[in-house]
Design a protein around this motif. Structure first.
Motif, mmCIF file in Angstrom:
data_model
loop_
_atom_site.group_PDB
_atom_site.id
_atom_site.type_symbol
_atom_site.label_atom_id
_atom_site.label_comp_id
_atom_site.label_asym_id
_atom_site.label_seq_id
_atom_site.Cartn_x
_atom_site.Cartn_y
_atom_site.Cartn_z
ATOM 1 N N UNK A 118 28.362 -6.991 -9.354
ATOM 2 C CA UNK A 118 27.221 -7.385 -8.519
ATOM 3 C C UNK A 118 25.936 -7.541 -9.331
ATOM 4 N N UNK A 119 26.066 -7.441 -10.654
ATOM 5 C CA UNK A 119 24.899 -7.589 -11.517
ATOM 6 C C UNK A 119 24.089 -6.323 -11.685
ATOM 7 N N UNK A 120 24.648 -5.189 -11.277
ATOM 8 C CA UNK A 120 23.944 -3.905 -11.331
ATOM 9 C C UNK A 120 24.663 -2.984 -12.313
ATOM 10 N N UNK A 121 23.915 -2.323 -13.171
ATOM 11 C CA UNK A 121 24.489 -1.379 -14.128
ATOM 12 C C UNK A 121 23.926 0.021 -13.886
ATOM 13 N N UNK A 122 24.770 1.015 -14.109
ATOM 14 C CA UNK A 122 24.386 2.421 -13.973
ATOM 15 C C UNK A 122 24.651 3.117 -15.296
ATOM 16 N N UNK A 123 23.632 3.780 -15.846
ATOM 17 C CA UNK A 123 23.774 4.442 -17.141
ATOM 18 C C UNK A 123 23.198 5.851 -17.064
ATOM 19 N N UNK A 124 23.534 6.660 -18.054
ATOM 20 C CA UNK A 124 23.118 8.056 -18.116
ATOM 21 C C UNK A 124 22.237 8.307 -19.329
ATOM 22 N N UNK A 125 21.227 9.155 -19.159
ATOM 23 C CA UNK A 125 20.452 9.672 -20.283
ATOM 24 C C UNK A 125 20.677 11.178 -20.321
ATOM 25 N N UNK A 126 20.973 11.701 -21.528
ATOM 26 C CA UNK A 126 21.378 13.102 -21.682
ATOM 27 C C UNK A 126 20.439 13.835 -22.635
ATOM 28 N N UNK A 127 19.389 14.467 -22.115
ATOM 29 C CA UNK A 127 18.508 15.261 -22.978
ATOM 30 C C UNK A 127 19.141 16.613 -23.317
ATOM 31 N N UNK A 128 18.634 17.232 -24.384
ATOM 32 C CA UNK A 128 18.940 18.633 -24.670
ATOM 33 C C UNK A 128 17.705 19.435 -24.256
ATOM 34 N N UNK A 129 17.369 20.476 -24.999
ATOM 35 C CA UNK A 129 16.171 21.249 -24.667
ATOM 36 C C UNK A 129 14.933 20.379 -24.861
ATOM 37 N N UNK A 130 14.080 20.356 -23.858
ATOM 38 C CA UNK A 130 12.880 19.523 -23.875
ATOM 39 C C UNK A 130 11.674 20.372 -23.502
ATOM 40 N N UNK A 131 10.579 20.159 -24.204
ATOM 41 C CA UNK A 131 9.388 20.982 -23.991
ATOM 42 C C UNK A 131 8.637 20.559 -22.725
ATOM 43 N N UNK A 132 9.096 21.105 -21.617
ATOM 44 C CA UNK A 132 8.468 20.877 -20.317
ATOM 45 C C UNK A 132 8.317 22.226 -19.629
ATOM 46 N N UNK A 133 7.895 22.201 -18.375
ATOM 47 C CA UNK A 133 7.786 23.442 -17.588
ATOM 48 C C UNK A 133 9.100 23.768 -16.893
ATOM 49 N N UNK A 134 10.182 23.086 -17.276
ATOM 50 C CA UNK A 134 11.480 23.274 -16.615
ATOM 51 C C UNK A 134 11.909 24.739 -16.648
ATOM 52 N N UNK A 135 11.802 25.376 -17.809
ATOM 53 C CA UNK A 135 12.254 26.763 -17.947
ATOM 54 C C UNK A 135 11.432 27.699 -17.077
ATOM 55 N N UNK A 136 10.131 27.429 -16.962
ATOM 56 C CA UNK A 136 9.260 28.273 -16.140
ATOM 57 C C UNK A 136 9.558 28.128 -14.654
ATOM 58 N N UNK A 137 10.133 26.986 -14.278
ATOM 59 C CA UNK A 137 10.381 26.706 -12.864
ATOM 60 C C UNK A 137 11.833 26.912 -12.442
ATOM 61 N N UNK A 138 12.626 27.567 -13.307
ATOM 62 C CA UNK A 138 14.015 27.804 -12.965
ATOM 63 C C UNK A 138 14.121 28.669 -11.716
ATOM 64 N N UNK A 139 15.013 28.291 -10.821
ATOM 65 C CA UNK A 139 15.292 29.092 -9.640
ATOM 66 C C UNK A 139 16.079 30.332 -10.061
ATOM 67 N N UNK A 140 15.766 31.473 -9.457
ATOM 68 C CA UNK A 140 16.491 32.707 -9.733
ATOM 69 C C UNK A 140 17.598 32.892 -8.693
#
Length: 271
Positions: free
Chosen positions: A167-189
């Motif tokens: 249909x002319x549409x493509x789906x792709x993935x991006x795979x980061x490793x550890x990234x310096x964001x606030x992600x770790x601070x916002x982890x759900x417990x």
């Protein structure tokens, strides 16, 4: 010098971290960018129109896509970036908590994708970039539920790409490793912690914090997203950053026993 107009891009989770860096990079690259977040930043982003959206709510997603199409007339690129993390032993989370995690990280991706697909199909073209993680490729002790969501996104994305390619549409993935964001601070417990996991959970939290301090900047991931978005013949997966590339390579080519031993050592677990 003429301005490049690449089309209309929609980025979820665009108010901070990887999403914010991605929205900025796409705007600089010539896209007309709409960013979505549950609580759009008041200071805004240069070249980015921020809109409210809760990816766990069907009506909210529908309103978001309708507003983008109403203003821009089309959607050429969707970046499914919204997501949350959860740090704890797998059995420390109730089924309700696990369902909430999947509702955001997996079903949220599906909701926005399903809302955008009819538009891309009418256009006869489109690109969907789903934000995965190296934890979509490897085991992740004390991140089992989060890793499960990323493994699900991997299988969903690659399968969907085969369904939509004609249909002319493509789906792709991006795979980061550890990234310096606030992600770790916002982890759900976890909502039902068990003493037996206290030491392991605390140890991994230290490992993650140290890794985040030396991790890639969000702009590195944004570069991988831009590459995935603009490639004429896209690959299924785009590791983002040096560590992500190394993990991807090792997972494919290192013997299982050696990989298992290395993973335990890296995560501070007994041999």
């Amino acid at each position: 010098m003429s301005t490049i107009h690449r089309g209309v891009a929609l980025v979820t989770g665009a108010s901070s971290g990887i999403g914010r860096a991605t929205a900025t990079a796409l705007a600089k690259a010539g896209y007309r960018v709409f960013g979505a977040s549950r609580r759009p930043s008041l200071d805004g982003l240069a070249g980015v129109t921020m809109l409210p959206c809760d990816v766990t709510d069907d009506a909210s997603v529908s309103r978001l896509v309708a507003e983008v199409v109403g203003e821009a007339g089309r959607v050429d690129l969707l970046i499914n970036n919204a997501g949350i993390g959860l740090l704890g032993g797998a059995e420390e989370s109730s089924i309700a908590q696990a369902q909430r995690l999947f509702d955001i990280n997996v079903f949220g991706v599906m909701r926005v994708t399903n809302a955008v697909l009819p538009i891309m199909r009418r256009q006869g073209s489109g690109r969907i970039v789903n934000m995965s993680s190296v934890l979509g490729l490897i085991p992740a002790p004390f991140n089992a539920l989060y890793a499960a969501t990323k493994h699900a996104i991997e299988g969903y994305s690659e399968s969907l790409d085969h369904e939509l390619r004609a249909q002319g549409i493509r789906v792709v993935l991006v795979e980061p490793a550890y990234t310096r964001t606030s992600f770790e601070d916002n982890l759900v417990k976890p909502d039902q912690t068990l003493d037996i996991y206290d030491a392991g959970r605390a140890s991994l939290s230290v490992v993650m914090r140290k890794a985040m301090e030396t991790g890639d900047m969000p702009e590195i991931v944004a570069e991988a997203v831009l590459k995935a978005a603009t490639a004429v013949r896209p690959r299924h997966r785009y590791p983002a950053g040096k560590m992500a590339g190394q993990v991807s390579f090792l997972r494919r080519f290192v013997p299982e026993s050696a990989f298992d031993k290395s993973l335990r050592k890296q995560n501070g677990l007994p041999a």
